[in-house]
Design an enzyme around this catalytic site. Structure first.
Site, short mmCIF file in Angstrom:
data_model
loop_
_atom_site.label_atom_id
_atom_site.label_comp_id
_atom_site.label_asym_id
_atom_site.label_seq_id
_atom_site.Cartn_x
_atom_site.Cartn_y
_atom_site.Cartn_z
N CYS A 1 -2.58 3.37 3.03
CA CYS A 1 -3.18 2.21 3.70
C CYS A 1 -4.31 2.67 4.63
O CYS A 1 -4.55 3.87 4.79
CB CYS A 1 -2.09 1.46 4.47
SG CYS A 1 -2.55 -0.20 5.03
N ASP B 1 -1.95 -3.22 8.15
CA ASP B 1 -2.93 -4.11 8.77
C ASP B 1 -2.80 -5.52 8.22
O ASP B 1 -2.92 -6.51 8.95
CB ASP B 1 -4.35 -3.60 8.53
CG ASP B 1 -4.65 -2.34 9.32
OD1 ASP B 1 -3.70 -1.74 9.84
OD2 ASP B 1 -5.82 -1.96 9.40
N SER C 1 -11.90 -5.85 9.75
CA SER C 1 -11.27 -5.34 8.54
C SER C 1 -12.34 -5.09 7.49
O SER C 1 -13.40 -5.71 7.52
CB SER C 1 -10.26 -6.36 8.02
OG SER C 1 -9.93 -6.09 6.68
N CYS D 1 -5.12 -2.61 -0.83
CA CYS D 1 -5.91 -3.82 -1.05
C CYS D 1 -7.13 -3.50 -1.92
O CYS D 1 -7.84 -2.52 -1.68
CB CYS D 1 -6.32 -4.42 0.28
SG CYS D 1 -4.89 -4.87 1.30
N GLU E 1 -8.40 -5.73 14.55
CA GLU E 1 -9.38 -6.22 13.58
C GLU E 1 -9.46 -7.74 13.59
O GLU E 1 -8.45 -8.42 13.74
CB GLU E 1 -9.01 -5.74 12.17
CG GLU E 1 -9.15 -4.24 12.01
CD GLU E 1 -8.75 -3.74 10.64
OE1 GLU E 1 -9.06 -2.58 10.34
OE2 GLU E 1 -8.12 -4.50 9.88
N CYS F 1 0.82 -1.22 0.00
CA CYS F 1 0.00 0.00 0.00
C CYS F 1 0.85 1.27 0.00
O CYS F 1 0.40 2.32 -0.46
CB CYS F 1 -0.91 0.03 1.23
SG CYS F 1 -1.88 -1.45 1.51
N LYS G 1 -5.33 3.09 7.96
CA LYS G 1 -5.35 4.13 8.99
C LYS G 1 -4.67 5.40 8.53
O LYS G 1 -4.84 6.46 9.14
CB LYS G 1 -4.69 3.61 10.28
CG LYS G 1 -5.24 2.28 10.78
CD LYS G 1 -6.75 2.27 10.88
CE LYS G 1 -7.29 0.89 11.14
NZ LYS G 1 -7.10 -0.09 10.05
#
Length: 560
Positions: A125, A84, A474, A197, A448, A52, A127
């Protein structure tokens, strides 16, 4: 009279008493002309160890080049990030959510201490996205976000796969659906290069929210990371930030109550992540906009799910890019009267003006359903309350798993305990899996639960069990899942009092989550409950436990 665009940086560059400041700036290579230019912070969340984020330094250079073409001075700096996908399923997933607030704190710190006049923030990404937005909101200096962009789909044996395919491969292997060789092939082909993602997971959800808010350029949320269009977006950064400086348009002029309503509508239509609830609450808090979890329910009641994105659907964000991108979806919603078209954006124009010349979605597209043929007639993000969650919880109910689940509690005091139970066959059809002591303070950091939900799906139990937790999910999680239960177990919430065999009802039609216990039984259990020991005794997680608010208030760390 010529407008002063360097109204912050001139405090250091033009004040004779700041000779030491100027000496250091000359030492960086600045010249006399540079000393009178507006200074633009270019805050990137670059690091090598995550798909990411791995390309963001290059994007930051493109942005700097663009900024300096406009006779501005670009000042690149970096902030931290947490992957993550890499930390998921481990104890150190506790560091994920608190990284959001560290990102906000660090960008605020650099921008303020160095007196930069504007900010171009480059997150990649999950956060990163709200962290950058919270910093922009707190600072309230001209600025905007350039999203690092989405990853392309992986391909295995002619079929598209992604990161959630990799997560689910373990459960599929345990249940005999795939071989170990197939599992190995999956994890090696799921992530083909740079980008966030690919499905409607948290990064893409928040990118959509930010674009709907008006805080990124049109198409930013759907443009793939490695595309020519992403470079072209960076090339527009200079003229965009200069225009914002000249018009003195600041984040709080854009991030209004109506803009947040636009964001909530779009993430609902897109089938976005439950994390959007936490993050939009936190972003609203940063600009003093009154937003609550009940507002999400109001939007859900009147907004359908139209997008067939992974994890519960078929497509990834790159597929949407190919048929017109996020603006084409917003144009459809604007025509239907579902968005506020008069909201200001970072282009200096309104949302409606930005969308005026955007092409409509193709009539025959299968990614975005028509309004009269929704995937779900109401929103998938449902706010549930009841004796299990008196202060609220967030359910992700796409409708594919039904809308009511009744079952018996199978209780675990950690994610790891639940994973071990699945591995040994101790999770059965009809269970309401309870994973507790994973909240903001108890986790800490509200980790998560993608590993548990992926195990459930991989094991073929997705239609037959529910999972509730005071942790998070997630964007890749799907199934009958309820998270963000408040009060959390660490603070003695009802979830801490549940026992194996308790009958639990989750009703997403009437928005309730209840356990079949009398008030007297609950009081008896409460009298016996004892608080658990903090899981962190030093460092950043200790500070987080002491400062973080509840999930229903966005898990922010700067409330009174």
């Amino acid at each position: 009279m010529k407008k002063i665009l360097n109204k912050y940086s001139r405090r250091l560059t033009e004040d004779k008493s700041q000779g030491a400041s100027q000496a250091m700036l000359y030492g960086t290579g600045m010249n006399d002309a540079d000393m009178h230019k507006p200074q633009i912070g270019i805050g990137s969340v670059w690091y090598e160890g995550n798909t990411c984020n791995m390309h963001l330094n290059q994007l930051a250079q493109f942005v700097k080049d663009s900024v300096e073409k406009e006779n501005l001075k670009g000042m690149r700096f970096n902030t931290i990030g947490v992957s993550d996908g890499i930390s998921m399923g481990t104890d150190d997933m506790s560091y994920s959510l608190q990284s959001r607030d560290l990102i906000a704190d660090s960008i605020e710190t650099v921008m303020s201490a160095h007196w930069y006049d504007g900010l171009v923030s480059i997150p990649g990404c999950d956060k990163n996205m709200p962290g950058c937005m919270m910093a922009l909101g707190r600072l309230n200096r001209p600025g905007f976000v350039i999203y690092g962009g989405t990853i392309q789909a992986g391909v295995m044996r002619g079929k598209p796969i992604d990161i959630v395919t990799a997560f689910q491969s373990y459960g599929a292997c345990l249940s005999g659906q795939i071989t170990e060789q197939e599992r190995q092939e999956t994890i090696k082909k799921a992530c083909p290069g740079a980008g966030a993602c690919g499905g409607m997971y948290t990064a893409n959800t928040m990118a959509c929210a930010i674009e709907a808010l008006g805080m990124s350029l049109p198409f930013s949320s759907s443009t793939p990371a490695t595309s020519v269009e992403k470079v072209q977006e960076c090339d527009k950064a200079g003229e965009t930030i200069k225009n914002l400086l000249e018009l003195d348009i600041k984040p709080r002029d854009i991030m209004t109550r109506k803009a947040f309503e636009n964001a909530m509508v779009l993430i609902t239509v897109m089938g976005g992540s439950t994390n959007a609830v936490l993050h939009l609450l936190a972003m609203a808090s940063s600009v003093d906009v009154d937003l609550s979890i009940d507002d999400f329910q109001e939007i859900a009641n009147k907004t359908p799910v139209l997008a067939d994105f992974k994890p519960s659907g078929k497509y990834v964000m790159a597929n949407l890019h190919a048929i017109g991108g996020t603006p084409a979806v917003m144009k459809m919603l604007l025509k239907a009267g579902m968005l506020h078209g008069d909201c200001l954006t970072v282009t200096g124009k309104t949302l409606a003006e930005n969308l005026e010349n955007v092409a409509d979605l193709p009539e025959d597209n299968t990614i975005i359903h028509k309004l009269d043929n929704p995937i779900k007639k109401t929103g998938h993000l449902q706010i549930l309350k009841g004796n299990v969650a008196p202060e609220g919880s967030v359910a992700k109910i796409t409708g594919k798993e039904g809308e009511i689940f009744e079952g018996v509690a199978n209780v675990f005091d950690s994610e790891e305990e639940m994973v071990a139970a699945v591995e040994t066959g101790k999770v059965k059809k009809g269970d309401v899996i309870v994973i507790r002591y994973e909240g903001p303070k108890g986790g800490p950091g509200m980790p998560e639960m993608l590993k548990p939900t992926s195990l459930i799906m991989g094991a073929g139990l997705g239609q037959d069990v529910a999972l509730i937790t005071d942790g998070r999910f997630s964007g890749g999680s799907h199934g009958f899942i309820v998270g963000h239960i408040t009060p959390e177990a660490y603070e003695g919430g009802m979830i801490a009092l549940l026992e194996n065999g308790d009958k639990i009802t989750i009703d997403a039609i009437n928005n309730v989550i209840n356990v079949d216990l009398s008030d007297q039984e609950i009081a008896q259990r409460k009298s016996k409950w004892r608080a658990s020991k903090q899981k962190a005794s030093r460092g950043t997680l200790k500070k987080y436990i002491k400062t973080v608010s509840s999930a229903s208030k966005g898990c922010v760390t700067d409330l009174d």
